[in-house]
Design a protein around this motif. Structure first.
Motif, mmCIF file in Angstrom:
data_model
loop_
_atom_site.group_PDB
_atom_site.id
_atom_site.type_symbol
_atom_site.label_atom_id
_atom_site.label_comp_id
_atom_site.label_asym_id
_atom_site.label_seq_id
_atom_site.Cartn_x
_atom_site.Cartn_y
_atom_site.Cartn_z
ATOM 1 N N TYR A 1 1.089 20.801 -28.607
ATOM 2 C CA TYR A 1 2.417 20.238 -28.422
ATOM 3 C C TYR A 1 2.343 18.745 -28.674
ATOM 4 O O TYR A 1 1.263 18.141 -28.684
ATOM 5 C CB TYR A 1 2.940 20.488 -26.999
ATOM 6 C CG TYR A 1 2.120 19.814 -25.923
ATOM 7 C CD1 TYR A 1 2.394 18.500 -25.519
ATOM 8 C CD2 TYR A 1 1.058 20.471 -25.330
ATOM 9 C CE1 TYR A 1 1.629 17.869 -24.546
ATOM 10 C CE2 TYR A 1 0.292 19.857 -24.354
ATOM 11 C CZ TYR A 1 0.584 18.553 -23.959
ATOM 12 O OH TYR A 1 -0.186 17.936 -23.005
ATOM 13 N N GLY A 2 3.470 18.154 -28.871
ATOM 14 C CA GLY A 2 3.519 16.709 -29.038
ATOM 15 C C GLY A 2 4.877 16.181 -28.655
ATOM 16 O O GLY A 2 5.869 16.921 -28.671
ATOM 17 N N ALA A 3 4.937 14.936 -28.286
ATOM 18 C CA ALA A 3 6.198 14.309 -27.921
ATOM 19 C C ALA A 3 6.171 12.843 -28.303
ATOM 20 O O ALA A 3 5.111 12.219 -28.333
ATOM 21 C CB ALA A 3 6.461 14.446 -26.417
ATOM 22 N N GLY A 4 7.320 12.312 -28.622
ATOM 23 C CA GLY A 4 7.475 10.898 -28.914
ATOM 24 C C GLY A 4 8.735 10.393 -28.238
ATOM 25 O O GLY A 4 9.665 11.160 -27.993
ATOM 26 N N GLU A 5 8.779 9.124 -27.937
ATOM 27 C CA GLU A 5 9.933 8.562 -27.243
ATOM 28 C C GLU A 5 10.268 7.191 -27.814
ATOM 29 O O GLU A 5 9.410 6.313 -27.880
ATOM 30 C CB GLU A 5 9.622 8.436 -25.747
ATOM 31 C CG GLU A 5 10.773 7.925 -24.899
ATOM 32 C CD GLU A 5 10.406 7.898 -23.420
ATOM 33 O OE1 GLU A 5 9.811 6.883 -22.969
ATOM 34 O OE2 GLU A 5 10.689 8.887 -22.715
ATOM 35 N N ASN A 6 11.509 7.004 -28.253
ATOM 36 C CA ASN A 6 12.021 5.702 -28.670
ATOM 37 C C ASN A 6 13.052 5.247 -27.647
ATOM 38 O O ASN A 6 13.950 6.019 -27.287
ATOM 39 C CB ASN A 6 12.703 5.784 -30.043
ATOM 40 C CG ASN A 6 11.714 5.792 -31.196
ATOM 41 O OD1 ASN A 6 10.520 5.597 -31.007
ATOM 42 N ND2 ASN A 6 12.221 6.022 -32.397
ATOM 43 N N LEU A 7 12.942 4.018 -27.200
ATOM 44 C CA LEU A 7 13.898 3.438 -26.255
ATOM 45 C C LEU A 7 14.635 2.277 -26.904
ATOM 46 O O LEU A 7 14.080 1.572 -27.742
ATOM 47 C CB LEU A 7 13.179 2.911 -25.001
ATOM 48 C CG LEU A 7 12.294 3.868 -24.225
ATOM 49 C CD1 LEU A 7 11.710 3.154 -23.011
ATOM 50 C CD2 LEU A 7 13.061 5.113 -23.795
ATOM 51 N N ALA A 8 15.874 2.087 -26.502
ATOM 52 C CA ALA A 8 16.648 0.945 -26.974
ATOM 53 C C ALA A 8 17.534 0.442 -25.850
ATOM 54 O O ALA A 8 18.019 1.223 -25.032
ATOM 55 C CB ALA A 8 17.499 1.333 -28.180
ATOM 56 N N ASP A 9 17.753 -0.858 -25.828
ATOM 57 C CA ASP A 9 18.601 -1.494 -24.819
ATOM 58 C C ASP A 9 19.600 -2.402 -25.524
ATOM 59 O O ASP A 9 19.267 -3.065 -26.499
ATOM 60 C CB ASP A 9 17.723 -2.306 -23.865
ATOM 61 C CG ASP A 9 18.500 -2.896 -22.697
ATOM 62 O OD1 ASP A 9 19.680 -2.543 -22.523
ATOM 63 O OD2 ASP A 9 17.922 -3.712 -21.963
ATOM 64 N N ALA A 10 20.837 -2.394 -25.052
ATOM 65 C CA ALA A 10 21.893 -3.313 -25.482
ATOM 66 C C ALA A 10 22.549 -2.927 -26.792
ATOM 67 O O ALA A 10 23.283 -3.713 -27.375
ATOM 68 C CB ALA A 10 21.369 -4.748 -25.570
ATOM 69 N N HIS A 11 22.326 -1.716 -27.268
ATOM 70 C CA HIS A 11 22.978 -1.287 -28.495
ATOM 71 C C HIS A 11 24.295 -0.585 -28.195
ATOM 72 O O HIS A 11 24.498 -0.057 -27.114
ATOM 73 C CB HIS A 11 22.044 -0.396 -29.294
ATOM 74 C CG HIS A 11 20.845 -1.170 -29.737
ATOM 75 N ND1 HIS A 11 20.919 -2.161 -30.678
ATOM 76 C CD2 HIS A 11 19.562 -1.129 -29.336
ATOM 77 C CE1 HIS A 11 19.723 -2.687 -30.850
ATOM 78 N NE2 HIS A 11 18.889 -2.085 -30.043
ATOM 79 N N THR A 12 25.167 -0.550 -29.208
ATOM 80 C CA THR A 12 26.496 0.013 -28.990
ATOM 81 C C THR A 12 26.820 1.222 -29.844
ATOM 82 O O THR A 12 27.755 1.953 -29.528
ATOM 83 C CB THR A 12 27.575 -1.054 -29.238
ATOM 84 O OG1 THR A 12 27.426 -1.565 -30.556
ATOM 85 C CG2 THR A 12 27.466 -2.186 -28.225
ATOM 86 N N THR A 13 26.079 1.462 -30.937
ATOM 87 C CA THR A 13 26.335 2.634 -31.775
ATOM 88 C C THR A 13 25.025 3.310 -32.154
ATOM 89 O O THR A 13 23.992 2.652 -32.262
ATOM 90 C CB THR A 13 27.091 2.278 -33.068
ATOM 91 O OG1 THR A 13 26.220 1.533 -33.919
ATOM 92 C CG2 THR A 13 28.355 1.484 -32.776
#
Length: 213
Positions: A153-165
């Motif tokens: 199995y595998g997993a990845g995670e992208n995070l973002a802050d302060a975006h609107t679209t």
């Protein structure tokens, strides 16, 4: 408001003798937006009242389209691997959506921005494990690996802050080598993505990718 991004990949292997895994973390910058009102505000109640909000089919489609349109184009992510070919489209997975919302809920209510959970009452997986949760803890807690996993199995995670679209966020992710690499990873077959509103008007975004065999 300063925009921020973080990306992480974790891969594990399951076998009769147990399992193993690893992860890497890197900090970057991003922006994104959604329209569905039923997920634009995270709960501020304690985990005793914690529930995962429903996401509309329209938002699922918008998020999938944004990521899959990016995957459909060959590109150089700037990670030293050169131009990578286009990769297959992802499908929506509700367990990965639950994992993504869980982390947004924690970041919003515990007021932080990182892959590692807060280890407060808002860190749902971490509270169960008596530790700071990591992305794989949250993926496992969502039930994603309960069935259908025989070897890896595998997993990845992208995070973002302060975006609107959503498109704004994806554009920034594509301009960041580790985030772009997550999006363009051919092994990933499924995803979930959530967005929650912050009191200052910005948004937190968590995009979780996964595969299981």
């Amino acid at each position: 408001m300063k925009k921020k991004l973080i990306s992480l990949v974790a891969v594990g292997f399951l076998a009769s003798c147990g399992g193993g895994g690893g992860s890497s973390d890197t900090l970057n910058v991003d922006t994104t937006n959604q329209t569905n009102t039923d997920i634009t505000t995270a709960q501020t109640t304690t985990p005793t009242n914690y529930t995962i909000p429903t996401i509309s089919e329209a938002d699922k489609s918008a998020f999938l389209d944004a990521i899959n349109n990016a995957r459909a184009v060959s590109r150089d992510c700037g990670d030293g691997k050169g131009v990578v070919a286009s990769v297959g489209a992802l499908t929506w997975n509700n367990d990965l959506y639950e994992a993504s919302y869980e982390h947004n809920y924690d970041m919003l209510n515990a007021n932080f921005f990182a892959h590692e959970g807060s280890a407060t009452q808002y860190d749902i997986s971490g509270a169960k494990l008596n530790k700071h949760s990591d992305p794989l803890d949250r993926v496992k807690n969502s039930g994603y690996l309960d069935t259908g996993v025989t070897s890896s199995y595998g997993a990845g995670e992208n995070l973002a802050d302060a975006h609107t679209t959503i498109q704004s966020a994806v554009n920034d992710w594509l301009n960041s080598p580790p985030h772009c690499a997550n999006i363009m990873t051919s092994n990933f077959t499924e995803m979930g993505l959530s967005k929650v509103a912050k009191s200052n008007g910005g948004f937190l975004w968590t995009n979780v990718f996964g595969f299981k065999k």
